[in-house]
Design an enzyme around this catalytic site. Structure first.
Site, PDB file in Angstrom:
ATOM      1  N   ASP A  55      35.596  42.290  51.151  1.00 55.00           N
ATOM      2  CA  ASP A  55      35.814  43.070  49.931  1.00 55.00           C
ATOM      3  C   ASP A  55      35.765  44.552  50.301  1.00 55.00           C
ATOM      4  O   ASP A  55      34.724  45.046  50.739  1.00 55.00           O
ATOM      5  CB  ASP A  55      34.721  42.778  48.896  1.00 55.00           C
ATOM      6  CG  ASP A  55      34.764  41.359  48.344  1.00 55.00           C
ATOM      7  OD1 ASP A  55      35.175  40.445  49.093  1.00 55.00           O
ATOM      8  OD2 ASP A  55      34.363  41.160  47.189  1.00 55.00           O
ATOM      9  N   LYS A  83      40.314  43.095  42.886  1.00 58.91           N
ATOM     10  CA  LYS A  83      38.976  43.057  42.295  1.00 58.91           C
ATOM     11  C   LYS A  83      38.732  44.333  41.507  1.00 58.91           C
ATOM     12  O   LYS A  83      39.176  45.403  41.905  1.00 58.91           O
ATOM     13  CB  LYS A  83      37.961  42.903  43.433  1.00 58.91           C
ATOM     14  CG  LYS A  83      36.496  43.014  43.052  1.00 58.91           C
ATOM     15  CD  LYS A  83      35.627  42.831  44.304  1.00 58.91           C
ATOM     16  CE  LYS A  83      34.173  43.170  44.061  1.00 58.91           C
ATOM     17  NZ  LYS A  83      33.352  43.051  45.296  1.00 58.91           N
ATOM     18  N   LYS A 101      39.352  38.940  40.934  1.00 55.39           N
ATOM     19  CA  LYS A 101      37.886  38.942  40.931  1.00 55.39           C
ATOM     20  C   LYS A 101      37.380  40.004  39.962  1.00 55.39           C
ATOM     21  O   LYS A 101      37.686  41.188  40.107  1.00 55.39           O
ATOM     22  CB  LYS A 101      37.331  39.198  42.325  1.00 55.39           C
ATOM     23  CG  LYS A 101      35.796  39.216  42.375  1.00 55.39           C
ATOM     24  CD  LYS A 101      35.289  39.319  43.814  1.00 55.39           C
ATOM     25  CE  LYS A 101      33.770  39.467  43.870  1.00 55.39           C
ATOM     26  NZ  LYS A 101      33.259  39.533  45.263  1.00 55.39           N
TER      27      LYS A 101
END
Length: 292
Positions: free
Chosen positions: A138, A201, A237
């Site tokens: 991430d 995300k 996400k």
């Protein structure tokens, strides 16, 4: 006209913020209740990236968290386990060394959370995290570059980090709370997807505004358009500030309505959270649970 001017025109990034809010409110008003049930809570539990991203995190604390994931089935045999454990890069070996369950190991890299460091460091940190056992990465976009309109630079940097991920899944954090309009959020989503992100995300959880239902709406709409035009499925996400079952069901409802049931699994949908798991367990079991 550069590459991103062409992409932005193709995908219509001229969004009206008030209209987005209205569409979200109408969607939740119409569909929230039908998803507010135990089966949805279980599904939400199964797509959590169980997260600890504190400067004070110790090896002992992360080992304890990992053991709880390992032992989860013994305590809750009727429930699905979480999807992944998400930690800082230096703690990946701790998770790797203790984890026995088939869940992902996610590391935040690329100078998380500000992304204000040299590209060479971002690449090296990502490569080292993968070498130590991270199966998911991430990383945050370079917000300064993005806000200056240097989309090509952001894209090229993400491509470099993606290459350093090797086989690990790449989740690109847009930090939507720092992007002050729906149009900017959509542009950031498109840049990330053009750079071959496996997921996009919302947030780091490190600034005051984290995941909002409006950001989920815009990002999922972008994913849907991208899939329609390219055939590529990009995951989503929602992370940052999602702590209650109600919050989770709201985001779940938007993902379901825009992207469909096909996205309602850990391969294409995640929650990044530290507190949400216990709240979902409490809602599922009908009594207070503080397992995690």
């Amino acid at each position: 006209m550069n590459k991103f001017d062409e992409i932005f025109k193709l995908y219509n990034t001229s969004l009206n913020d008030e209209q987005v809010k209205q569409q979200v409110a109408e969607m939740l008003d119409k569909h929230f209740a039908e998803n507010n049930n135990v089966e949805t809570y279980k599904k939400c539990l199964s797509i959590i990236d169980l997260t600890s991203l504190n400067g004070t995190d110790t090896q002992t604390e992360i080992a304890t968290m990992t053991k709880k994931v390992d032992d989860f089935e013994g305590h809750f045999p009727h429930l699905p386990n979480v999807a992944a454990i998400c930690v800082y890069p230096a703690l990946v070996p701790v998770v790797k060394g203790h984890l026995t369950e088939n869940v992902g190991i996610a590391a935040v890299t690329g100078g998380f959370p500000a992304s204000q460091t040299f590209l060479e460091i971002k690449i090296a940190e990502t490569a080292m995290a993968v070498l130590e056992g991270a199966t998911e990465i991430d990383a945050v976009i370079s917000l300064g570059e993005f806000l200056d309109g240097n989309y090509k630079n952001v894209y090229e940097e993400l491509c470099e980090i993606k290459a350093a991920c090797r086989a690990a899944h790449f989740k690109v954090i847009l930090e939507t709370g720092a992007l002050k309009s729906a149009s900017l959020i959509k542009k950031a989503a498109l840049v990330a997807m053009a750079a071959d992100a496996d997921f996009i995300k919302t947030s780091t959880g490190k600034i005051p505004i984290s995941a909002t239902v409006e950001a989920t709406f815009v990002m999922c709409s972008a994913i849907k358009e991208w899939h329609e035009k390219t055939g590529v499925k990009v995951g989503y996400k929602a992370a940052g500030g999602i702590a209650t079952t109600e919050d989770a069901v709201k985001h779940y409802t938007i993902v379901k309505e825009i992207l469909g049931k096909e996205w309602l699994n850990k391969s294409l949908f995640r929650f990044g959270a530290s507190r949400l798991a216990n709240d979902l367990l409490t809602a599922i079991e009908g009594k207070e649970e503080k397992y995690f």
